[in-house]
Enzyme design. Sequence first.
Site, PDB file in Angstrom:
ATOM      1  N   LYS A 108      31.548  43.154  43.852  1.00 27.98           N
ATOM      2  CA  LYS A 108      32.106  43.856  45.011  1.00 27.98           C
ATOM      3  C   LYS A 108      31.042  44.686  45.730  1.00 27.98           C
ATOM      4  O   LYS A 108      31.180  44.968  46.916  1.00 27.98           O
ATOM      5  CB  LYS A 108      33.244  44.782  44.584  1.00 27.98           C
ATOM      6  CG  LYS A 108      34.337  44.167  43.710  1.00 27.98           C
ATOM      7  CD  LYS A 108      35.160  43.137  44.430  1.00 27.98           C
ATOM      8  CE  LYS A 108      36.506  42.827  43.826  1.00 27.98           C
ATOM      9  NZ  LYS A 108      36.549  42.179  42.521  1.00 27.98           N
TER      10      LYS A 108
HETATM   11  C1  LIG Z   1      37.366  41.110  42.092  1.00 28.28           C
HETATM   12  C2  LIG Z   1      36.867  40.344  40.920  1.00 28.28           C
HETATM   13  C3  LIG Z   1      37.206  38.994  40.721  1.00 28.28           C
HETATM   14  C4  LIG Z   1      38.155  38.269  41.628  1.00 28.28           C
HETATM   15  O1  LIG Z   1      37.601  38.068  42.914  1.00 28.28           O
HETATM   16  P1  LIG Z   1      38.560  37.700  44.138  1.00 28.28           P
HETATM   17  O2  LIG Z   1      37.697  37.786  45.328  1.00 28.28           O
HETATM   18  O3  LIG Z   1      39.628  38.756  44.137  1.00 28.28           O
HETATM   19  O4  LIG Z   1      39.104  36.344  43.873  1.00 28.28           O
HETATM   20  C5  LIG Z   1      36.645  38.323  39.649  1.00 28.28           C
HETATM   21  N1  LIG Z   1      35.818  38.950  38.796  1.00 28.28           N
HETATM   22  C6  LIG Z   1      35.483  40.247  38.941  1.00 28.28           C
HETATM   23  C7  LIG Z   1      34.589  40.874  37.938  1.00 28.28           C
HETATM   24  C8  LIG Z   1      35.983  40.982  40.006  1.00 28.28           C
HETATM   25  O5  LIG Z   1      35.642  42.270  40.140  1.00 28.28           O
END
Ligand SMILES: *Cc1c(COP(=O)(O)O)cnc(C)c1O
Length: 501
Positions: free
Chosen positions: A114
């Site tokens: 993120k």
């Molecule tokens: C947010 C997240 C996901 C999922 O990603 P999306 O974009 O919501 O499909 C998978 N793994 C981790 C570690 C995340 O933080």
Amino acid sequence: MVYESSRSGSVGRASSATAVVRGIAPDGGLYTPVEVPILADSVLRDAVGQSYVERGYRVLRPFFDDFADDVLRTSICSAYGADRFDSPKVAPLSPLTENEAILELWHGPTSAFKDIALQLLPHLMSEATDMIGEKRDILILVATSGDTGKAALEGFRDVPSTRVVVLYPSLGVSPIQRLQMVTQQGSNVNVLAVSGDFDDAQSGVKRLFADPGFNNELASLGFVCSSANSINWGRLAPQIAYYFSAYCDAVSSGALKYGERINFVVPSGNFGNILAAYYAMRMGVPVHRLICAANANNVLSDFIRTGTYDRRRVLHRTTSPSMDILVSSNLERLLFEVSCHDHELICSLMTRLSETGWYSIGADLLRTLTSVFWAGWCDERTVTETIRDVYTNHGYVIDPHTAVGQAVYEQYVLESEDDTYTVLVSTASPFKFAGTVVAAIEGSDVATSRSDTEMLDMLSELTGLPVPAALANVLQLPQRHLDVIDPAEIGQAVRSCLSLP
Ligand SMILES: *Cc1c(COP(=O)(O)O)cnc(C)c1O
């Protein structure tokens, strides 16, 4: 670039600046570019020798063409500087076998993917606010399954004219994820635990967004609401860049010849990350298959396999909490794209979903979708075994989310016999889920008898990497945000955060 709402088509068009500031369209739809820009072959070819910042600029330029050139470039430079990311490549590719590499997206300040979008979004948001003459402060309201919350807090902390309120499910995050959030520093941040699961927090936030009374009240306090979740285009677009960059790195390492196709395996929850891969493909990255990996909450993989999306099931708590989601917001954007922007169809599917909890798409649409997407899921035992096997066979340590991706990729290879070069998207650092990872590799009795600090140190030995400083730090910092609220109290709690001095 002009954006339109997935629910009202051309009626609700907006500039990129407006789309970023609003986060979500007034009709509840998701802002989507009216057309996907296609990068000239020479742009991709030249990018092979370029830095991440340069590649990012090439990808983002057409989506934010109303931003001044130098502003966009400077924003990308500051977002991905050495003070923020501990790898000069930002999103390095690490080979696992001859045919598979791991895209490490966790070199940012909160050790999850993120960060790549949330380090850039505050820059885009500040600029966009000025561009559209918005004088009010921006309230970033975030529902998080764990990682978005912390990354948004870190990205927006002390950014002038912004205020961040994060809501996380009280029992749905890992101990380190929780500590990362409750110890957050900064003068413009609040963190609240919501008793319930991620969908309770997310639907509470969506209700507030759609509530005219709440928005009027905010306006009178001098605020306008926006989102740092992947429903915001400004959050999604920066993610396209690392797929483009991974392709370039695969070519420059000699693993792929220029023009050869690539597969991406993406551990998925809200469907933002894999949707960014889809846009990268539409822009010109030669993609063969996008493999969507789900954990025991297999609503997405069921959908891609059958064409029926059915959220009427119990949410399982897993060791990959950031994927414990039953309503994947960004699927709406994908359906809008594959149906060639049929907003009437999207409206009727989304209404069905909220009224009945499920919908089905027709066979033609499903065929279009599965010409690119493949999906699978794995259970908790397989996650543990996969972490252990990857460590034993390759000496490489993966986190539980990445392990879901690896396990599903192994299923895919068995089923398809496809030997296309494949990049597994690693979405979090194993240090963030130290307990689960140590238990998988060393046995659960070892994990239960160790403190968090000891487990981080054990992982440091296993990986040969230092403990990320920010994670070591959360064990020492004071816990500042300890409120737990009921989902029904979200509106009231957010109001009282704002009335604080
Ligand atoms: C947010 C997240 C996901 C999922 O990603 P999306 O974009 O919501 O499909 C998978 N793994 C981790 C570690 C995340 O933080």
